[in-house]
Design a protein around this motif. Structure first.
Motif, mmCIF file in Angstrom:
data_model
loop_
_atom_site.group_PDB
_atom_site.id
_atom_site.type_symbol
_atom_site.label_atom_id
_atom_site.label_comp_id
_atom_site.label_asym_id
_atom_site.label_seq_id
_atom_site.Cartn_x
_atom_site.Cartn_y
_atom_site.Cartn_z
ATOM 1 N N LEU A 35 85.625 75.037 40.967
ATOM 2 C CA LEU A 35 85.525 75.477 39.580
ATOM 3 C C LEU A 35 84.662 74.567 38.717
ATOM 4 N N VAL A 36 84.568 73.286 39.087
ATOM 5 C CA VAL A 36 83.883 72.333 38.220
ATOM 6 C C VAL A 36 82.692 71.673 38.911
ATOM 7 N N TYR A 37 82.954 70.917 39.952
ATOM 8 C CA TYR A 37 81.913 70.069 40.523
ATOM 9 C C TYR A 37 80.759 70.849 41.138
ATOM 10 N N ALA A 38 81.059 71.986 41.775
ATOM 11 C CA ALA A 38 80.001 72.774 42.404
ATOM 12 C C ALA A 38 79.016 73.332 41.378
ATOM 13 N N ASN A 39 79.451 73.417 40.124
ATOM 14 C CA ASN A 39 78.584 73.938 39.069
ATOM 15 C C ASN A 39 77.910 72.832 38.262
ATOM 16 N N ALA A 40 78.149 71.591 38.655
ATOM 17 C CA ALA A 40 77.567 70.466 37.918
ATOM 18 C C ALA A 40 77.226 69.344 38.886
ATOM 19 N N VAL A 41 76.488 69.690 39.942
ATOM 20 C CA VAL A 41 76.218 68.735 41.014
ATOM 21 C C VAL A 41 75.498 67.497 40.496
ATOM 22 N N GLY A 42 74.510 67.695 39.634
ATOM 23 C CA GLY A 42 73.757 66.554 39.128
ATOM 24 C C GLY A 42 74.621 65.589 38.347
ATOM 25 N N ALA A 43 75.481 66.125 37.476
ATOM 26 C CA ALA A 43 76.365 65.271 36.682
ATOM 27 C C ALA A 43 77.355 64.526 37.567
ATOM 28 N N VAL A 44 77.852 65.211 38.603
ATOM 29 C CA VAL A 44 78.797 64.576 39.522
ATOM 30 C C VAL A 44 78.115 63.462 40.292
ATOM 31 N N GLU A 45 76.901 63.732 40.790
ATOM 32 C CA GLU A 45 76.157 62.704 41.527
ATOM 33 C C GLU A 45 75.994 61.439 40.687
ATOM 34 N N GLU A 46 75.575 61.632 39.460
ATOM 35 C CA GLU A 46 75.324 60.483 38.586
ATOM 36 C C GLU A 46 76.617 59.726 38.297
ATOM 37 N N TRP A 47 77.686 60.473 38.036
ATOM 38 C CA TRP A 47 78.974 59.846 37.748
ATOM 39 C C TRP A 47 79.477 59.053 38.946
ATOM 40 N N VAL A 48 79.410 59.652 40.126
ATOM 41 C CA VAL A 48 79.870 58.975 41.344
ATOM 42 C C VAL A 48 79.032 57.727 41.606
ATOM 43 N N GLU A 49 77.726 57.843 41.390
ATOM 44 C CA GLU A 49 76.860 56.676 41.603
ATOM 45 C C GLU A 49 77.295 55.522 40.712
ATOM 46 N N ARG A 50 77.556 55.818 39.451
ATOM 47 C CA ARG A 50 77.943 54.748 38.526
ATOM 48 C C ARG A 50 79.297 54.156 38.908
ATOM 49 N N ILE A 51 80.250 55.008 39.301
ATOM 50 C CA ILE A 51 81.554 54.505 39.728
ATOM 51 C C ILE A 51 81.419 53.629 40.968
ATOM 52 N N CYS A 52 80.560 54.048 41.885
ATOM 53 C CA CYS A 52 80.422 53.319 43.147
ATOM 54 C C CYS A 52 79.704 51.982 42.991
ATOM 55 N N ARG A 53 79.203 51.694 41.819
ATOM 56 C CA ARG A 53 78.654 50.369 41.564
ATOM 57 C C ARG A 53 79.733 49.380 41.110
ATOM 58 N N TRP A 54 80.931 49.899 40.895
ATOM 59 C CA TRP A 54 82.059 49.031 40.590
ATOM 60 C C TRP A 54 82.634 48.442 41.878
ATOM 61 N N ASP A 55 83.293 47.329 41.734
ATOM 62 C CA ASP A 55 83.959 46.676 42.863
ATOM 63 C C ASP A 55 85.455 46.959 42.756
ATOM 64 N N PHE A 56 85.946 47.918 43.547
ATOM 65 C CA PHE A 56 87.372 48.232 43.512
ATOM 66 C C PHE A 56 87.923 48.352 44.921
ATOM 67 N N LYS A 57 89.219 48.156 45.046
ATOM 68 C CA LYS A 57 89.871 48.214 46.358
ATOM 69 C C LYS A 57 91.061 49.169 46.378
ATOM 70 N N ARG A 58 91.366 49.749 45.251
ATOM 71 C CA ARG A 58 92.426 50.774 45.206
ATOM 72 C C ARG A 58 92.084 51.796 44.119
ATOM 73 N N VAL A 59 92.557 53.016 44.331
ATOM 74 C CA VAL A 59 92.392 54.090 43.355
ATOM 75 C C VAL A 59 93.770 54.623 43.007
ATOM 76 N N ILE A 60 94.017 54.818 41.716
ATOM 77 C CA ILE A 60 95.271 55.427 41.277
ATOM 78 C C ILE A 60 94.927 56.713 40.532
ATOM 79 N N PRO A 61 95.157 57.872 41.168
ATOM 80 C CA PRO A 61 94.911 59.163 40.503
ATOM 81 C C PRO A 61 96.152 59.616 39.752
ATOM 82 N N CYS A 62 96.059 60.763 39.089
ATOM 83 C CA CYS A 62 97.167 61.276 38.285
ATOM 84 C C CYS A 62 98.006 62.311 39.013
ATOM 85 N N HIS A 63 97.729 62.548 40.289
ATOM 86 C CA HIS A 63 98.533 63.503 41.050
ATOM 87 C C HIS A 63 98.656 63.037 42.497
ATOM 88 N N PHE A 64 99.717 63.511 43.164
ATOM 89 C CA PHE A 64 100.002 63.214 44.565
ATOM 90 C C PHE A 64 100.192 61.713 44.777
#
Length: 415
Positions: A375-404
């Protein structure tokens, strides 16, 4: 779209020296990405592009457990059933969000005296019996105050569990524009009036696009990710990256914005719906009665699907030699959780009657929920790519999401 190591899609982009840039994305071979990425990305996953159909076949043959992502043993949750769990939505939502009148809260310690995860039950009504956990992350800052990411319903029990931490709530962050999360921001702010509320840009309501103040949300300010949020008052500990992919099709104001945040001292990435990790662990907030109902082959959802024979489910039911009546209680509970989680992730899985095959394909690994991807990412591939790239420049070792499940032990490469 399943989360995997970022390939060559992460193009070079100037990054402010104020941002953490410890990670440089590297190309990924096609064999290690068991996913169905958008067309633009598929041909970048390998120097020898693999046709989409062949890649799907490869995905079905490949072991389904992620190489890196895992969830550590989750400690026993702390709860206070002697405190009131009553909660009522006002104004009431158009969509039937359950529970309607009360919800239990569980608190889990992620890092001793530093990070906690709070969980409540939340789902869809109308007899669909689709519920998952909705989560809030609380981090103790260097100042001694608490930083709250994605507040949940401030029941008396929830407030008591926060107060038991022995520190004042200093900041509250609403990191998304989605109703099921922002509906709690105003009431939560009123329970902690001295706290500063910062919200994700692009807040909206539907069918009338009313201002946040109509819902009792009075933000101190709007989040921004200029220089990774360097101007924000908590920038010494947190960095911010926001995705704003544009309208999702309902109308021009309905957007799916999300602010990912990095807690630099603990190398913890906070996200809302970007990724999830679903396992056989049933959240404590999901009661046994709900799972037994979901596992019953004669529940409302399965019955309706049989009547209309969607995905041939009536024919599959007639061909089965074993139904829920023949299963042990534990087996019915397991099937119930799988059906419940798959409906939340897919909304319409095609094998709801016997969900195990689909469940094995998506469980115990870091994924993007298919409903979010479609519903979201497939319709905004460029924005997702850029966002993921910026996140992946961070140094992290754990992720805490809001579900599961959470926290998820992983790294920028796998994310």
């Amino acid at each position: 779209m399943v989360a995997c190591s970022p390939p060559a899609m992460c193009t070079t982009r100037p990054v402010s020296p104020n941002c953490s840039t410890h990670f440089t994305p590297r190309p990924l071979s096609a064999a290690s990405c068991r996913a169905t990425p958008p067309l633009k990305l598929r041909n970048q996953l390998s120097s020898t592009p693999i046709p989409y159909r062949d890649r799907c076949q490869l995905a079905r043959r490949t072991p389904l457990v992620s190489k890196c992502a895992s969830v550590p043993p989750i400690p026993a949750g702390v709860t206070m059933p002697n405190k009131s769990r009553a909660y009522f939505f006002f104004p009431p939502p158009i969509f039937p969000v359950v529970p309607l009148f009360g919800r239990a809260t569980y608190r889990y310690e992620v890092l001793p005296d530093r990070i906690w995860r709070f969980e409540q039950k939340q789902g869809i009504g109308l007899g669909l019996n689709v519920s998952v956990n909705v989560c809030m992350t609380v981090i103790k800052m260097k100042s001694g105050g608490l930083f709250v990411y994605s507040p949940i319903a401030p029941t008396k029990e929830c407030v008591a569990l926060i107060n038991e931490l022995g520190a004042p709530v200093e900041y509250i962050v609403l990191p998304t524009t989605l109703f099921e999360h922002k509906v709690f921001a105003g009431p939560f702010q009123r329970k902690f009036p001295k706290a500063k509320l910062w919200v994700c840009p692009g807040q909206w309501s539907w069918p009338l696009n009313l201002p946040p103040s109509f819902f009792g949300i009075f933000p101190t300010g709007i989040l921004n990710d200029i220089d990774c949020g360097a101007s924000l008052p908590f920038a010494d500990e947190f960095e911010v990256n926001i995705i704003q992919p544009g309208p999702i099709g309902v109308n021009a104001s309905v957007t799916f914005n999300e602010a990912a945040m990095l807690h630099k001292p603990t190398k913890t990435l906070l996200v809302v719906d970007a990724v999830v990790y679903a396992s056989d662990r049933v959240p404590d907030v999901i009661d046994e009665k709900s799972m037994l109902e979901s596992g019953n082959d004669n529940n409302l959802v399965v019955t309706v699907l049989k009547v209309i024979n969607l995905f041939g489910i009536r024919d599959k039911a007639l061909a089965r030699t074993r139904s829920s009546k023949d299963m042990s209680k534990q087996e019915v509970l397991q099937v119930g959780w799988q059906r419940n989680a798959l409906q939340a992730l897919y909304f319409g899985p095609n094998d709801l009657l016997d969900p195990n095959e689909s469940w094995q394909y998506i469980s115990n690994r870091l994924i993007v929920a298919p409903i979010v991807s479609t519903l979201v990412y497939a319709n905004a591939v460029g924005a997702v790519e850029e966002w993921v790239e910026r996140i992946c420049r961070w140094d992290f070792k754990r992720v805490i999401p809001c579900h599961f499940d959470g926290p998820i032990l992983t790294n920028p490469r796998e994310f």
